[in-house]
Design an enzyme around this catalytic site. Structure first.
Site, mmCIF file in Angstrom:
data_model
loop_
_atom_site.group_PDB
_atom_site.id
_atom_site.type_symbol
_atom_site.label_atom_id
_atom_site.label_comp_id
_atom_site.label_asym_id
_atom_site.label_seq_id
_atom_site.Cartn_x
_atom_site.Cartn_y
_atom_site.Cartn_z
ATOM 1 N N ASP A 88 1.305 -43.894 -32.753
ATOM 2 C CA ASP A 88 1.377 -42.364 -32.622
ATOM 3 C C ASP A 88 1.438 -41.811 -31.230
ATOM 4 O O ASP A 88 1.126 -42.919 -30.322
ATOM 5 C CB ASP A 88 0.053 -41.914 -33.016
ATOM 6 C CG ASP A 88 -1.040 -42.036 -32.502
ATOM 7 O OD1 ASP A 88 -1.194 -43.441 -32.102
ATOM 8 O OD2 ASP A 88 -2.058 -41.119 -32.117
ATOM 9 N N GLU A 152 -4.557 -42.999 -32.590
ATOM 10 C CA GLU A 152 -5.410 -43.335 -31.166
ATOM 11 C C GLU A 152 -5.369 -42.198 -30.195
ATOM 12 O O GLU A 152 -6.236 -41.780 -29.612
ATOM 13 C CB GLU A 152 -4.467 -44.296 -30.553
ATOM 14 C CG GLU A 152 -5.329 -45.272 -29.335
ATOM 15 C CD GLU A 152 -5.353 -44.557 -28.159
ATOM 16 O OE1 GLU A 152 -6.223 -44.602 -27.236
ATOM 17 O OE2 GLU A 152 -4.629 -43.517 -27.891
HETATM 18 N N1 BES Z 1 -3.064 -46.138 -23.720
HETATM 19 C C1 BES Z 1 -3.835 -45.048 -23.303
HETATM 20 C C2 BES Z 1 -5.053 -45.347 -22.446
HETATM 21 C C3 BES Z 1 -4.767 -45.980 -21.080
HETATM 22 C C4 BES Z 1 -3.442 -45.860 -20.564
HETATM 23 C C5 BES Z 1 -5.753 -47.086 -20.823
HETATM 24 C C6 BES Z 1 -3.429 -46.448 -19.280
HETATM 25 C C7 BES Z 1 -5.434 -47.651 -19.497
HETATM 26 C C8 BES Z 1 -4.154 -47.375 -18.841
HETATM 27 C C9 BES Z 1 -4.301 -44.312 -24.607
HETATM 28 O O1 BES Z 1 -3.317 -44.083 -25.370
HETATM 29 C C10 BES Z 1 -5.045 -42.872 -24.060
HETATM 30 O O2 BES Z 1 -4.066 -42.149 -23.935
HETATM 31 N N2 BES Z 1 -6.236 -42.459 -24.201
HETATM 32 C C11 BES Z 1 -6.732 -41.400 -24.271
HETATM 33 C C12 BES Z 1 -8.161 -41.272 -25.025
HETATM 34 C C13 BES Z 1 -7.943 -40.885 -26.415
HETATM 35 C C14 BES Z 1 -9.372 -40.879 -27.129
HETATM 36 C C15 BES Z 1 -7.007 -39.832 -26.774
HETATM 37 C C16 BES Z 1 -6.901 -41.137 -22.954
HETATM 38 O O3 BES Z 1 -7.502 -42.283 -22.136
HETATM 39 O O4 BES Z 1 -6.902 -39.820 -22.446
HETATM 40 MN MN MN Z 2 -2.214 -45.826 -25.752
HETATM 41 MN MN MN Z 3 -2.256 -42.428 -24.802
#
Ligand code: BES
Ligand code: MN
Ligand code: MN
Length: 460
Positions: A88, A152
């Site tokens: 996604d 995710e």
């Molecule tokens: N892949 C990201 C997280 C990420 C990006 C970690 C770059 C370290 C470096 C993940 O898809 C993401 O965007 N996570 C969200 C949290 C989620 C609960 C929506 C975020 O970090 O905002």
């Molecule tokens: Mn991600």
């Molecule tokens: Mn992300």
């Protein structure tokens, strides 16, 4: 491992074409209008897994978006690696800021531009192609299970249930995730930590209806003005978050560890010029890399209310809203922080407004050890393919499912990301370097090779 390089070289173009096919599907998990596309992306991933040589491929329905599962079990004595990724993507808005349409991938300056190219379709797809490469070159040395989810970006709510209900099926020695970034293409790194998250929404209500700002202005509190005051009081002049009790559980990092972290190359001038800012800004007493890794942060993600259309409308609005995220560090419980924020925000509300605070998704922070077999295997693998030993580096982002794997399955995760912070994930013009895509496909088989060797029980 020359055969791996050769196989990738011979199939380069096809790998990229297949990724493009996946990138064309707008699998935006947050928007119900796209749920058919999300389902189509799941089917495409399942098909691609089968073609790569995975067995028992299934699309597992959940109360939300489906989870794609597949596996290739080769030897009961060999270690098992559980690969996790997500198909996604974030919504592409604001659309007008994209140089090319978000779901029509284009290659420019050695990068592929599209929503999800780096986060996480491109990085997830490296694993599918690495599996194909290992099967075709006879170099698969571990059992592999792949679990690719579609929620995710909206908090992995149903994956948590799925994991709890499928502990036996998901049994593995380590979880392998490519959903983070390298420090730079010539500074390979392994992500050794993630921040946690509490995500809140607040509503401030003043009068029971929108008012004429001339007839009432000056006599009735304006909820937007009040919300701005309340928000600005959340961070003091030292950059400290003022939510009562916020730092109580923060795990302070020792001076030695900070000194170790500070050895990672970081160019403050480059950081500033890339973002077009005169100076970085954060909590007193900490460096810029520390601000985004070992220290918590509070940010308004969106704020709205009143009139924002063309021209001017004189109105004193009834309501004001904001979405506020808090990035957390190890030991700060997300639910606890959500509770503290709620209490604090209600307490600081002046008597002339009413406030409503609601919580969205959250998750815990994570740190990984650097002295366990999977880390060692990842380190050697990267050293072989990048020609340089990677350094451990904490990241500021959150992947709430990672600490959940540890809690529910008792399995540690190795965060082997190949993106770059400059990929503009969640932003317009997201991209993923072709160097990174192919380097990932090449490095993953090296990881499997060394993991089987170090973890033991099999000849490689
Ligand atoms: N892949 C990201 C997280 C990420 C990006 C970690 C770059 C370290 C470096 C993940 O898809 C993401 O965007 N996570 C969200 C949290 C989620 C609960 C929506 C975020 O970090 O905002
Ligand atoms: Mn991600
Ligand atoms: Mn992300």
């Amino acid at each position: 491992m020359q055969e791996i390089k050769d196989f990738i070289e011979a199939n380069k173009e096809r790998f990229l074409d297949e990724l493009k096919e996946l990138l064309r599907i707008p699998s935006i998990s947050a928007d119900p209008a796209y749920s058919k596309d999300v389902a189509r992306a799941a089917e495409t991933v399942a098909e691609q897994l089968k073609k790569a040589g995975a067995e028992h491929v299934e699309i597992c329905k959940t109360a939300g978006h489906p989870i794609v599962y597949g596996e290739k079990m080769i030897n009961p004595n060999a270690p098992t690696v559980l690969v996790y990724g997500h198909y996604d993507v974030q919504p592409p808005d604001p659309m007008e800021l994209w140089d090319s349409p978000p779901f029509e991938p284009v290659i420019k300056d050695g990068k592929i531009y599209a929503r999800g190219s780096s986060d996480d379709k491109g990085q997830m797809y490296m694993h599918v192609k690495a599996l194909e490469t290992m099967i075709n070159t006879g170099t698969l040395t571990c059992n592999i299970k792949l679990m690719i989810e579609g929620e995710e970006e909206v908090g992995s709510v149903h994956l948590t249930e799925f994991v709890k209900e499928n502990k036996e099926k998901l049994k593995a020695d380590v979880v392998l995730v490519s959903d983070t970034a390298l420090l730079a293409n010539d500074v390979p790194s392994i992500t050794s930590g993630l921040r946690g998250l509490s995500y809140m929404e607040v509503e401030v209500t003043g009068p029971n209806r929108d008012l004429h700002s001339g007839i009432y202005g000056g006599a009735v509190a304006n909820p937007i003005n009040v919300l701005c005051d309340m928000i600005s009081s959340l961070i003091d002049e030292n950059g400290h978050i003022t939510v009562k009790g916020f730092y109580n559980d923060v795990l302070e990092v020792s001076d030695e560890e900070r000194a170790e972290m500070a050895k990672a190359p970081f160019d403050e001038n480059e950081f500033k010029s890339e973002l077009d800012i005169n100076t970085a800004h954060g909590e007193n007493g900490f460096s810029t890399p520390e601000h985004t890794t070992i220290r918590p942060a509070l940010d308004v993600n969106g704020i709205w209310g009143g009139y924002i259309g063309e021209g001017a409308k004189t109105v004193l609005p009834s309501k004001a809203h904001a979405k506020i995220s808090m990035r957390l560090v190890p030991n700060q419980g997300s639910e606890k922080i959500t509770g503290l924020f709620t209490e604090h925000f209600e307490n600081i509300a002046p008597p002339y407004v009413k406030v409503k605070v609601t919580a969205h998704h959250g998750g815990e922070a994570f740190v990984t050890p650097t002295d366990f077999p999977a880390y060692q295997a990842a380190s050697i693998a990267m050293e072989e393919t990048f020609g340089k030993k990677p350094i451990p580096a904490r990241s500021g982002g959150s992947i709430p499912i990672v600490p959940m794997f540890e809690k529910e399955l008792g399995i540690k995760t190795i965060l082997l990301g190949f993106g770059l912070n400059s990929d503009a994930i969640h932003s317009p013009n997201e991209s993923f370097g072709l160097f990174n895509f192919y380097k990932g496909i090449e490095t993953i088989p090296h990881f499997f090779h060394h993991y089987a060797r170090i973890k033991g029980n099999v000849e490689v």
